[in-house]
Design an enzyme around this catalytic site. Structure first.
Site, PDB file in Angstrom:
ATOM      1  N   GLU A  29       0.685  -1.124  -0.091  1.00 55.95           N
ATOM      2  CA  GLU A  29       0.080   0.006  -0.130  1.00 55.95           C
ATOM      3  C   GLU A  29       0.805   1.330   0.087  1.00 55.95           C
ATOM      4  OE1 GLU A  29      -3.145   1.243  -0.100  1.00 55.95           O
ATOM      5  OE2 GLU A  29      -3.489  -0.811  -0.804  1.00 55.95           O
ATOM      6  N   PRO A  50      10.290  -6.834  -4.500  1.00 53.23           N
ATOM      7  CA  PRO A  50      10.466  -8.338  -4.991  1.00 53.23           C
ATOM      8  C   PRO A  50       9.176  -9.133  -4.619  1.00 53.23           C
ATOM      9  CG  PRO A  50      11.428  -7.740  -2.738  1.00 53.23           C
ATOM     10  CD  PRO A  50      11.194  -6.573  -3.204  1.00 53.23           C
ATOM     11  N   PRO A 231     -31.404  25.353  -4.607  1.00 52.87           N
ATOM     12  CA  PRO A 231     -32.658  25.648  -3.833  1.00 52.87           C
ATOM     13  C   PRO A 231     -32.454  26.416  -2.410  1.00 52.87           C
ATOM     14  CG  PRO A 231     -31.721  23.618  -3.584  1.00 52.87           C
ATOM     15  CD  PRO A 231     -30.842  24.016  -4.402  1.00 52.87           C
ATOM     16  N   ASP A 254     -31.508  37.710  -6.440  1.00 54.58           N
ATOM     17  CA  ASP A 254     -33.080  37.692  -6.072  1.00 54.58           C
ATOM     18  C   ASP A 254     -33.045  37.437  -4.493  1.00 54.58           C
ATOM     19  OD1 ASP A 254     -33.671  37.761  -8.713  1.00 54.58           O
ATOM     20  OD2 ASP A 254     -33.970  35.475  -9.134  1.00 54.58           O
ATOM     21  N   LYS A 276     -37.965  40.443  -6.327  1.00 54.01           N
ATOM     22  CA  LYS A 276     -38.521  39.254  -6.637  1.00 54.01           C
ATOM     23  C   LYS A 276     -39.233  38.525  -5.625  1.00 54.01           C
ATOM     24  CE  LYS A 276     -38.454  39.746 -11.170  1.00 54.01           C
ATOM     25  NZ  LYS A 276     -37.450  38.833 -11.744  1.00 54.01           N
ATOM     26  N   GLY A 308     -32.101  28.417  -7.539  1.00 55.62           N
ATOM     27  CA  GLY A 308     -32.690  27.056  -8.338  1.00 55.62           C
ATOM     28  C   GLY A 308     -31.814  26.946  -9.477  1.00 55.62           C
ATOM     29  N   ASP A 309     -32.470  26.479 -10.432  1.00 57.66           N
ATOM     30  CA  ASP A 309     -31.611  26.871 -11.649  1.00 57.66           C
ATOM     31  C   ASP A 309     -32.069  28.038 -12.603  1.00 57.66           C
ATOM     32  OD1 ASP A 309     -30.138  24.942 -14.141  1.00 57.66           O
ATOM     33  OD2 ASP A 309     -31.435  26.076 -15.080  1.00 57.66           O
ATOM     34  N   MET A 389     -44.279  27.826  -7.961  1.00 57.82           N
ATOM     35  CA  MET A 389     -45.210  29.023  -7.524  1.00 57.82           C
ATOM     36  C   MET A 389     -46.601  28.668  -7.475  1.00 57.82           C
ATOM     37  SD  MET A 389     -43.141  31.873  -9.860  1.00 57.82           S
ATOM     38  CE  MET A 389     -42.948  30.661 -11.218  1.00 57.82           C
ATOM     39  N   ALA A 418     -37.613  23.426   0.808  1.00 57.63           N
ATOM     40  CA  ALA A 418     -36.540  22.447   0.388  1.00 57.63           C
ATOM     41  C   ALA A 418     -35.116  22.653   0.642  1.00 57.63           C
ATOM     42  CB  ALA A 418     -36.924  21.980  -0.935  1.00 57.63           C
TER      43      ALA A 418
HETATM   44  N1  SAH Z   1     -35.302  28.888 -10.872  1.00 57.73           N
HETATM   45  C1  SAH Z   1     -35.987  28.371  -9.758  1.00 57.73           C
HETATM   46  C2  SAH Z   1     -37.504  28.572  -9.632  1.00 57.73           C
HETATM   47  C3  SAH Z   1     -37.796  30.124  -9.392  1.00 57.73           C
HETATM   48  S1  SAH Z   1     -39.725  30.167  -9.344  1.00 57.73           S
HETATM   49  C4  SAH Z   1     -35.477  26.966  -9.434  1.00 57.73           C
HETATM   50  O1  SAH Z   1     -35.074  26.461 -10.315  1.00 57.73           O
HETATM   51  O2  SAH Z   1     -35.758  26.453  -8.484  1.00 57.73           O
HETATM   52  C5  SAH Z   1     -39.801  30.398  -7.482  1.00 57.73           C
HETATM   53  C6  SAH Z   1     -40.485  29.348  -7.081  1.00 57.73           C
HETATM   54  O3  SAH Z   1     -39.588  27.958  -6.812  1.00 57.73           O
HETATM   55  C7  SAH Z   1     -41.065  29.214  -5.717  1.00 57.73           C
HETATM   56  O4  SAH Z   1     -42.450  29.829  -5.871  1.00 57.73           O
HETATM   57  C8  SAH Z   1     -41.220  27.980  -5.346  1.00 57.73           C
HETATM   58  O5  SAH Z   1     -42.216  27.177  -5.895  1.00 57.73           O
HETATM   59  C9  SAH Z   1     -39.915  27.224  -5.866  1.00 57.73           C
HETATM   60  N2  SAH Z   1     -38.980  27.199  -4.967  1.00 57.73           N
HETATM   61  C10 SAH Z   1     -37.553  27.872  -4.876  1.00 57.73           C
HETATM   62  N3  SAH Z   1     -36.759  27.366  -3.915  1.00 57.73           N
HETATM   63  C11 SAH Z   1     -37.556  26.553  -3.177  1.00 57.73           C
HETATM   64  C12 SAH Z   1     -37.400  25.692  -1.999  1.00 57.73           C
HETATM   65  N4  SAH Z   1     -35.959  25.795  -1.167  1.00 57.73           N
HETATM   66  N5  SAH Z   1     -38.284  25.012  -1.488  1.00 57.73           N
HETATM   67  C13 SAH Z   1     -39.402  25.011  -2.164  1.00 57.73           C
HETATM   68  N6  SAH Z   1     -39.745  25.440  -3.519  1.00 57.73           N
HETATM   69  C14 SAH Z   1     -38.728  26.322  -3.630  1.00 57.73           C
END
Ligand code: SAH
Length: 480
Positions: A29, A50, A231, A254, A276, A308-309, A389, A418
């Site tokens: 090792e 060896p 998230p 945001d 927002k 999120g994305d 939403m 989440a």
């Molecule tokens: N671009 C983001 C979405 C934006 S719209 C993405 O890809 O997640 C905003 C909505 O996303 C919120 O109204 C809710 O429905 C959801 N959202 C964002 N963060 C969240 C979280 N931590 N837990 C649950 N829902 C979430």
């Protein structure tokens, strides 16, 4: 305030080893670990083993190292630049150390600091760039932890970029005055357009970008990154997002992006909250577009952080169009979208063999009007539906889906916050979903997931969505 650090007893140097013989003595090792480490260099490895383990034999043949399969003898060290005693046998290691010293060769004995002439570092390799971490043998685990942290910070393509820089050194010295202009060039080279091109695997575009910078050093090279912040949990940010945050001059975010994520930017970066959130004062989308363009024109490196994305309900399309039209370079960095975070918190499969094989990202806000939107038809044909939403339109969503033929017994999962601390999970059926609108205790963002795959979730940590039948709730709330 300058720290008064104690003196180092081992001083780091970078030793030239190209083509030089490095000997490792050992069969198992420890020898393999050293072979892997030294194998990251262009040294000629000679391994005295060896009784080599199968793993070591495999490594030797895969890496074309010289293998001596005889019992160790001093002659095996002849001509070496460095020697590693890695046999695991104290007596043999001692002999190797004594022999190496007699031959005037620096030697390292694995796990025996008292026998070592030098220590081997934990290594972050971005050849030709190398970062060596040493603890003078005090904390190999600590060194590995630091190594992992630095490794995450540095782009995998840094080495390629550094190699490319060599070719521009002379030209930069010739064409750019010393001081600020040259520093600006290199900063832009290593973090701007050339770096991005190399990261995208396009070295010739990087070359062209760097040449353009040399040809026009006065130009401002603004750049906007539309970055998914995930998230909410800060460790669900991607490494790329983190790197860009550290490089940004300005961060636009945001309301849903938590402070801990924004705080990953440089302390001197400008931070602009563009809002927002329902009911809060915020900039309009066209104001945001204009601001991005303006900052880009000023030559700023901008990170536009979206929860999120960025491409999922993030209005990134409009921002990209504005940037494109203004001729400002931009990129998109994906993030973990809320639906994925909610599914993970619930441990619910979004696709399930034999049950559902498609998924819809939707918002309840497009339900107005007479005809059923396409996504509702998909739901009825078995897709898992993630509703963004969707809280204030929960009853409308449920009613329209049921009217269109989706069973009221279809499973529903709802996640508030989440991925975040204080995340709350609710489960029920489509028939229970209207109750969501009455849950005024839900103040965080809410994700609703509907479909047969949801029935496979873990409901042990979730509450019933309609704990109190909705009609009774309403009358209780109405009572004086
Ligand atoms: N671009 C983001 C979405 C934006 S719209 C993405 O890809 O997640 C905003 C909505 O996303 C919120 O109204 C809710 O429905 C959801 N959202 C964002 N963060 C969240 C979280 N931590 N837990 C649950 N829902 C979430």
């Amino acid at each position: 305030m300058p720290h008064d650090f104690p003196k180092l007893n081992a001083f780091p140097v970078f030793m030239k080893v190209e083509g030089e013989v490095v000997v490792i003595v050992g069969d198992g090792e420890e020898a393999l670990a050293k072979a892997r480490l030294l194998g990251q260099s262009s040294a000629a490895l000679r391994i005295v083993a060896p009784d080599a383990s199968q793993d070591l034999l495999d490594w030797i043949s895969a890496n074309h190292a010289a293998h001596i399969s005889h019992v160790y003898a001093r002659a095996h060290l002849a001509g070496a630049t460095l020697v590693f005693a890695a046999s695991g046998d104290e007596e043999l290691d001692r002999r190797v150390v004594e022999d190496a010293r007699a031959l005037g060769i620096s030697v390292n004995a694995v796990d025996r600091p008292e026998l070592c002439d030098f220590f081997t570092p934990a290594l972050v390799n971005r050849a030709p760039v190398a970062i060596a971490i040493g603890t003078e043998g005090a904390g190999p685990v600590l060194a590995q932890m630091i190594r992992a942290r630095i490794d995450r910070m540095l782009s995998p393509s840094l080495g390629t970029l550094a190699s490319l820089a060599v070719g521009f050194r002379d030209a930069a010295e010739r064409l750019l005055p010393k001081g600020l202009p040259r520093r600006r060039f290199w900063r832009e080279f290593f973090e701007g357009a050339p770096a991005r091109a190399v990261a995208g695997g396009d070295v010739s575009r990087a070359h062209a970008a760097a040449s353009a910078m040399l040809g026009n050093p006065e130009r401002n090279f603004g750049h906007v990154a539309l970055v998914g912040a995930g998230p909410g949990a800060e460790d669900l940010l991607t490494l790329r997002a983190q790197r860009l945050l550290m490089e940004a001059d300005v961060i636009l975010h945001d309301a849903l992006v938590p402070e801990a994520v924004v705080a990953m930017g440089r302390r001197d970066a400008e931070r602009i909250a563009v809002g927002k959130r329902k009911g809060c004062h915020s900039k309009s989308q066209s104001e945001i577009n204009a601001l991005l363009v303006e900052l880009g024109r000023e030559g700023k490196r901008v990170v536009r952080l979206k929860s999120g994305d960025p491409l999922v309900f993030g209005r990134a399309g409009e921002e990209m169009a504005a940037l494109r039209e203004a001729g400002i370079s931009y990129e998109v960095v994906p993030g973990v979208t809320a639906a994925f975070a909610a599914a993970a918190d619930f441990e619910l499969p979004l696709t399930l063999r034999g049950v559902t094989s498609s998924m819809v990202f939707t918002t309840g806000h497009d339900l107005k009007g007479g005809s059923l939107p396409d996504w509702a038809k998909l739901a009825i044909s078995g897709a898992t539906v993630a509703v963004y939403m969707g809280r204030s339109v929960a009853a409308e969503v449920a009613g329209r889906l049921i009217a269109a033929g989706l069973s009221p017994d279809t499973a529903v999962a709802v996640v508030e916050n989440a991925s975040l601390q204080g995340c709350r999970r609710f489960h029920g059926t489509l028939a229970d979903l209207p109750a969501l609108e009455e849950r005024h205790d839900l103040t965080g963002p809410v994700m609703t997931i509907i479909g047969d795959a949801v029935a496979g979730a873990d409901f042990s940590r979730s509450q019933a969505l309609a704990a109190v039948p909705s009609r009774q709730r309403v009358s209780e709330e109405a009572a004086p």
